[in-house]
Design a protein around this motif. Structure first.
Motif, PDB file in Angstrom:
ATOM      1  N   TYR A 317      17.165  -1.582  -1.318  1.00  0.00           N
ATOM      2  CA  TYR A 317      16.147  -1.499  -0.272  1.00  0.00           C
ATOM      3  C   TYR A 317      16.750  -0.975   1.033  1.00  0.00           C
ATOM      4  CZ  TYR A 317      12.681  -3.067   3.146  1.00  0.00           C
ATOM      5  OH  TYR A 317      11.778  -3.119   4.167  1.00  0.00           O
ATOM      6  N   GLU A 318      17.894  -1.513   1.405  1.00  0.00           N
ATOM      7  CA  GLU A 318      18.533  -1.085   2.645  1.00  0.00           C
ATOM      8  C   GLU A 318      18.969   0.377   2.569  1.00  0.00           C
ATOM      9  OE1 GLU A 318      21.615  -3.887   3.391  1.00  0.00           O
ATOM     10  OE2 GLU A 318      20.260  -5.407   4.212  1.00  0.00           O
ATOM     11  N   LYS A 319      19.437   0.813   1.407  1.00  0.00           N
ATOM     12  CA  LYS A 319      19.794   2.216   1.248  1.00  0.00           C
ATOM     13  C   LYS A 319      18.573   3.117   1.439  1.00  0.00           C
ATOM     14  CE  LYS A 319      23.775   2.128  -1.879  1.00  0.00           C
ATOM     15  NZ  LYS A 319      24.280   2.620  -3.168  1.00  0.00           N
ATOM     16  N   MET A 320      17.483   2.698   0.821  1.00  0.00           N
ATOM     17  CA  MET A 320      16.273   3.498   0.892  1.00  0.00           C
ATOM     18  C   MET A 320      15.760   3.585   2.331  1.00  0.00           C
ATOM     19  SD  MET A 320      12.908   3.153  -1.531  1.00  0.00           S
ATOM     20  CE  MET A 320      12.756   1.402  -1.210  1.00  0.00           C
ATOM     21  N   ILE A 321      15.702   2.442   3.018  1.00  0.00           N
ATOM     22  CA  ILE A 321      15.209   2.425   4.386  1.00  0.00           C
ATOM     23  C   ILE A 321      16.159   3.169   5.321  1.00  0.00           C
ATOM     24  CG2 ILE A 321      14.604   0.941   6.336  1.00  0.00           C
ATOM     25  CD1 ILE A 321      12.618   0.982   3.947  1.00  0.00           C
ATOM     26  N   SER A 322      17.464   3.023   5.085  1.00  0.00           N
ATOM     27  CA  SER A 322      18.440   3.729   5.907  1.00  0.00           C
ATOM     28  C   SER A 322      18.261   5.237   5.787  1.00  0.00           C
ATOM     29  CB  SER A 322      19.857   3.332   5.498  1.00  0.00           C
ATOM     30  OG  SER A 322      20.823   4.062   6.224  1.00  0.00           O
ATOM     31  N   ALA A 323      18.032   5.711   4.566  1.00  0.00           N
ATOM     32  CA  ALA A 323      17.833   7.145   4.360  1.00  0.00           C
ATOM     33  C   ALA A 323      16.557   7.620   5.040  1.00  0.00           C
ATOM     34  CB  ALA A 323      17.778   7.439   2.870  1.00  0.00           C
ATOM     35  N   LEU A 324      15.517   6.804   4.982  1.00  0.00           N
ATOM     36  CA  LEU A 324      14.269   7.166   5.656  1.00  0.00           C
ATOM     37  C   LEU A 324      14.467   7.249   7.166  1.00  0.00           C
ATOM     38  CD1 LEU A 324      11.743   4.936   3.662  1.00  0.00           C
ATOM     39  CD2 LEU A 324      11.902   7.424   3.561  1.00  0.00           C
ATOM     40  N   LYS A 325      15.195   6.281   7.700  1.00  0.00           N
ATOM     41  CA  LYS A 325      15.407   6.252   9.157  1.00  0.00           C
ATOM     42  C   LYS A 325      16.325   7.383   9.632  1.00  0.00           C
ATOM     43  CE  LYS A 325      14.453   1.351   9.917  1.00  0.00           C
ATOM     44  NZ  LYS A 325      14.983   0.023  10.332  1.00  0.00           N
ATOM     45  N   ASP A 326      17.076   7.978   8.718  1.00  0.00           N
ATOM     46  CA  ASP A 326      17.881   9.136   9.083  1.00  0.00           C
ATOM     47  C   ASP A 326      17.002  10.333   9.434  1.00  0.00           C
ATOM     48  OD1 ASP A 326      20.321   7.978   8.933  1.00  0.00           O
ATOM     49  OD2 ASP A 326      20.775   8.667   6.898  1.00  0.00           O
ATOM     50  N   PHE A 327      15.772  10.294   8.939  1.00  0.00           N
ATOM     51  CA  PHE A 327      14.882  11.431   9.183  1.00  0.00           C
ATOM     52  C   PHE A 327      13.881  11.170  10.292  1.00  0.00           C
ATOM     53  CE2 PHE A 327      15.907  14.606   6.093  1.00  0.00           C
ATOM     54  CZ  PHE A 327      16.749  13.911   5.225  1.00  0.00           C
ATOM     55  N   GLU A 328      13.479   9.940  10.451  1.00  0.00           N
ATOM     56  CA  GLU A 328      12.560   9.642  11.550  1.00  0.00           C
ATOM     57  C   GLU A 328      12.543   8.142  11.818  1.00  0.00           C
ATOM     58  OE1 GLU A 328       8.294   9.796  10.785  1.00  0.00           O
ATOM     59  OE2 GLU A 328       8.738  10.342   8.700  1.00  0.00           O
ATOM     60  N   LYS A 329      12.211   7.811  13.033  1.00  0.00           N
ATOM     61  CA  LYS A 329      12.072   6.409  13.406  1.00  0.00           C
ATOM     62  C   LYS A 329      10.663   5.957  13.059  1.00  0.00           C
ATOM     63  CE  LYS A 329      15.381   6.792  17.198  1.00  0.00           C
ATOM     64  NZ  LYS A 329      15.582   6.750  18.669  1.00  0.00           N
ATOM     65  N   PRO A 330      10.550   4.812  12.366  1.00  0.00           N
ATOM     66  CA  PRO A 330       9.224   4.362  11.946  1.00  0.00           C
ATOM     67  C   PRO A 330       8.403   3.828  13.117  1.00  0.00           C
ATOM     68  CG  PRO A 330      10.847   2.706  11.402  1.00  0.00           C
ATOM     69  CD  PRO A 330      11.617   3.894  11.917  1.00  0.00           C
ATOM     70  N   ILE A 331       7.111   3.864  12.931  1.00  0.00           N
ATOM     71  CA  ILE A 331       6.164   3.313  13.899  1.00  0.00           C
ATOM     72  C   ILE A 331       5.613   2.016  13.321  1.00  0.00           C
ATOM     73  CG2 ILE A 331       4.013   3.700  15.165  1.00  0.00           C
ATOM     74  CD1 ILE A 331       4.460   6.724  14.611  1.00  0.00           C
ATOM     75  N   PHE A 332       5.759   0.930  14.061  1.00  0.00           N
ATOM     76  CA  PHE A 332       5.208  -0.343  13.580  1.00  0.00           C
ATOM     77  C   PHE A 332       3.708  -0.377  13.841  1.00  0.00           C
ATOM     78  CE2 PHE A 332       3.765  -4.694  14.248  1.00  0.00           C
ATOM     79  CZ  PHE A 332       4.192  -5.292  13.066  1.00  0.00           C
ATOM     80  N   LYS A 333       2.958  -0.805  12.835  1.00  0.00           N
ATOM     81  CA  LYS A 333       1.510  -0.933  12.999  1.00  0.00           C
ATOM     82  C   LYS A 333       0.971  -1.979  12.040  1.00  0.00           C
ATOM     83  CE  LYS A 333      -1.140   2.305  11.452  1.00  0.00           C
ATOM     84  NZ  LYS A 333      -1.827   3.572  11.087  1.00  0.00           N
ATOM     85  N   THR A 334      -0.222  -2.434  12.332  1.00  0.00           N
ATOM     86  CA  THR A 334      -0.913  -3.388  11.462  1.00  0.00           C
ATOM     87  C   THR A 334      -2.164  -2.720  10.916  1.00  0.00           C
ATOM     88  OG1 THR A 334      -0.117  -5.299  12.724  1.00  0.00           O
ATOM     89  CG2 THR A 334      -2.042  -5.631  11.321  1.00  0.00           C
ATOM     90  N   GLU A 335      -2.330  -2.790   9.599  1.00  0.00           N
ATOM     91  CA  GLU A 335      -3.481  -2.161   8.958  1.00  0.00           C
ATOM     92  C   GLU A 335      -4.341  -3.198   8.252  1.00  0.00           C
ATOM     93  OE1 GLU A 335      -1.602   2.218   7.831  1.00  0.00           O
ATOM     94  OE2 GLU A 335      -1.862   0.719   6.254  1.00  0.00           O
ATOM     95  N   GLY A 336      -5.638  -2.937   8.239  1.00  0.00           N
ATOM     96  CA  GLY A 336      -6.536  -3.750   7.433  1.00  0.00           C
ATOM     97  C   GLY A 336      -6.461  -3.311   5.984  1.00  0.00           C
ATOM     98  N   LEU A 337      -6.912  -4.165   5.076  1.00  0.00           N
ATOM     99  CA  LEU A 337      -6.802  -3.863   3.648  1.00  0.00           C
ATOM    100  C   LEU A 337      -7.556  -2.593   3.284  1.00  0.00           C
ATOM    101  CD1 LEU A 337      -5.800  -4.583   0.855  1.00  0.00           C
ATOM    102  CD2 LEU A 337      -7.710  -6.184   0.617  1.00  0.00           C
ATOM    103  N   ASP A 338      -8.732  -2.394   3.859  1.00  0.00           N
ATOM    104  CA  ASP A 338      -9.496  -1.177   3.564  1.00  0.00           C
ATOM    105  C   ASP A 338      -8.748   0.066   4.033  1.00  0.00           C
ATOM    106  OD1 ASP A 338     -11.613  -2.461   2.331  1.00  0.00           O
ATOM    107  OD2 ASP A 338     -12.727  -2.723   4.196  1.00  0.00           O
ATOM    108  N   GLU A 339      -8.066  -0.036   5.159  1.00  0.00           N
ATOM    109  CA  GLU A 339      -7.284   1.087   5.673  1.00  0.00           C
ATOM    110  C   GLU A 339      -6.102   1.381   4.743  1.00  0.00           C
ATOM    111  OE1 GLU A 339      -4.864   2.489   9.725  1.00  0.00           O
ATOM    112  OE2 GLU A 339      -5.878   0.532   9.659  1.00  0.00           O
ATOM    113  N   VAL A 340      -5.507   0.330   4.191  1.00  0.00           N
ATOM    114  CA  VAL A 340      -4.406   0.508   3.247  1.00  0.00           C
ATOM    115  C   VAL A 340      -4.884   1.279   2.019  1.00  0.00           C
ATOM    116  CG1 VAL A 340      -2.843  -0.695   1.669  1.00  0.00           C
ATOM    117  CG2 VAL A 340      -3.141  -1.535   4.001  1.00  0.00           C
TER     118      VAL A 340
END
Length: 403
Positions: A317-340
């Motif tokens: 998991y940490e490898k995967m997230i680390s690789a993702l963060k190498d390309f962009e910084k994530p935006i924290f957000k909260t979504e409703g189930l329908d939006e998901v």
């Protein structure tokens, strides 16, 4: 199989939506109990089950259209079919390796222990008696209780786990409480099925022949539940006991395991919960009652392999997230189930540490035997290089070049 196969699909979220579809009714029942009794716990339960799974905290990798689920609000209520389903999955993840280990030394049997259907006002005392008498039956296998001329030790009992399920006959409105259990017997034990009784038939069709041990357990269970002495004479004189089915899982014990993991109610047949009088009876009958209990070797065991898999899950998991963060910084957000669900339709990929661990569980033997990692880089997740997907370098690479 790459990690792309472990993306959480919209069907998963749609099932959740279906399971929580009637939670508002349970919330109303709790609110009514709060108004009647004035106890804050009912108001808290009402709010909790009403909001269950409706909001999801995520880290959004916008360029990659990846959403990493960080948290979802769960109510953990006995009467929330969705939470019970999720808890069942976690139980399976936790106990599966233990069964794998014990399977090397024991046969794993599935035992269903029933009693006659009961009226609404009989459920509470009946459950009390079932909970009290079930361990008594297991004590025969341990030699703590004995029957003349019956050698229970020959079965090589090692331990058991039992789970409660309650269903309701919609025609008579009677309850049908029963235990699903897994029992460890000695390796190589085979039970010859040669006897029939009224429990052998379903709608007039022969569906099951019983072994000598099953017939014996049926009679012992009857005597225990009716507060009668369990003696050789009483067993011989009793023509019919209460229905008990005992079957060798024949290596398919993980399927049997699902029965007692799933909670007190069947997710697909739990509609009777949404009748308020029925709900109140069940609430009182199940309040502070353990749904699952282990005995013998399975009483207080630990998952020796889970630590290994947890390490892999965290590492991957940490490898995967680390690789993702190498390309962009994530935006924290909260979504409703329908939006998901809508985001899944719009090709966003949802991932989570929990889902990754499920993937590792499926490859448990390979991981433990070969001591390998599922993947070494994020390329396995996308099935082709991220740079090829994006058609550009990472934003961090660009910053380094500009310097």
């Amino acid at each position: 199989m790459g990690l792309s196969d472990r993306v959480i699909g919209k069907e998963y979220f749609q099932k959740i939506k279906s399971r929580i579809n009637h939670n508002y009714q349970i919330a109303e029942f709790y609110e009514n109990m709060f108004e009647e009794r004035g106890e804050d716990k009912f108001l808290n339960k009402s709010k909790s089950i009403d909001l269950c799974c409706k909001f999801w905290d995520i880290d959004f990798f916008e360029l990659l259209k990846i959403k990493d689920i960080k948290r979802v609000n769960l109510c953990h209520d006995k009467f929330c079919l969705n939470c019970q389903s999720m808890i069942a999955q976690k139980r399976q993840q936790k106990y599966a390796p233990i069964l794998d280990e014990f399977r090397k030394s024991y046969e794993v049997f599935h035992m269903v222990v029933t009693v006659p259907n009961c009226e609404v006002d009989e459920l509470f005392p009946l459950l009390n008696k079932m909970y009290k008498k079930f361990p008594y039956m297991l004590e025969f296998f341990k030699g703590k209780r004995k029957v003349k001329n019956v050698d229970f030790l020959q079965y090589g009992y090692g331990g058991a786990v039992r789970g409660l399920e309650v269903t309701q006959n919609q025609a008579t409105k009677q309850f049908h409480p029963h235990f699903h259990s897994m029992v460890l017997f000695r390796k190589g034990l085979e039970l010859e099925s040669e006897y029939t009784n009224i429990y052998s038939f379903s709608n007039g069709v022969l569906t099951h022949k019983f072994s000598e041990l099953e017939i014996l357990l049926q009679k012992i269970w009857y005597l225990l539940m009716n507060d009668e002495r369990v003696t050789a004479k009483a067993i011989n004189e009793l023509k019919l006991g209460y229905d008990i089915h005992l079957s060798d899982s024949k290596g398919h014990y993980h399927e049997c395991f699902k029965y007692f993991c799933k909670g007190a109610f069947d997710v697909d047949n739990g509609g009777f919960l949404y009748n308020e009088p029925t709900f109140r009876v069940l609430y009182e009958a199940l309040h502070s009652r353990r749904m699952i209990q282990g005995y013998g070797l399975l009483y207080n065991f630990e998952d020796l392999d889970s630590e290994v898999l947890d390490d892999y899950a965290v590492d991957e998991y940490e490898k995967m997230i680390s690789a993702l963060k190498d390309f962009e910084k994530p935006i924290f957000k909260t979504e409703g189930l329908d939006e998901v669900i809508e985001s899944c339709i719009n090709k966003c990929k949802y991932i989570s540490k929990t889902n990754l661990r499920r993937y590792l569980e499926e490859r448990r033997e390979e991981i433990l035997a070969k001591n390998l990692l599922i993947s070494d880089c994020i390329n396995d997740f996308f099935s082709k290089p991220v740079r090829e997907v994006l058609g550009q370098t990472s934003m961090f690479d660009e910053e380094e070049e500009s310097e």
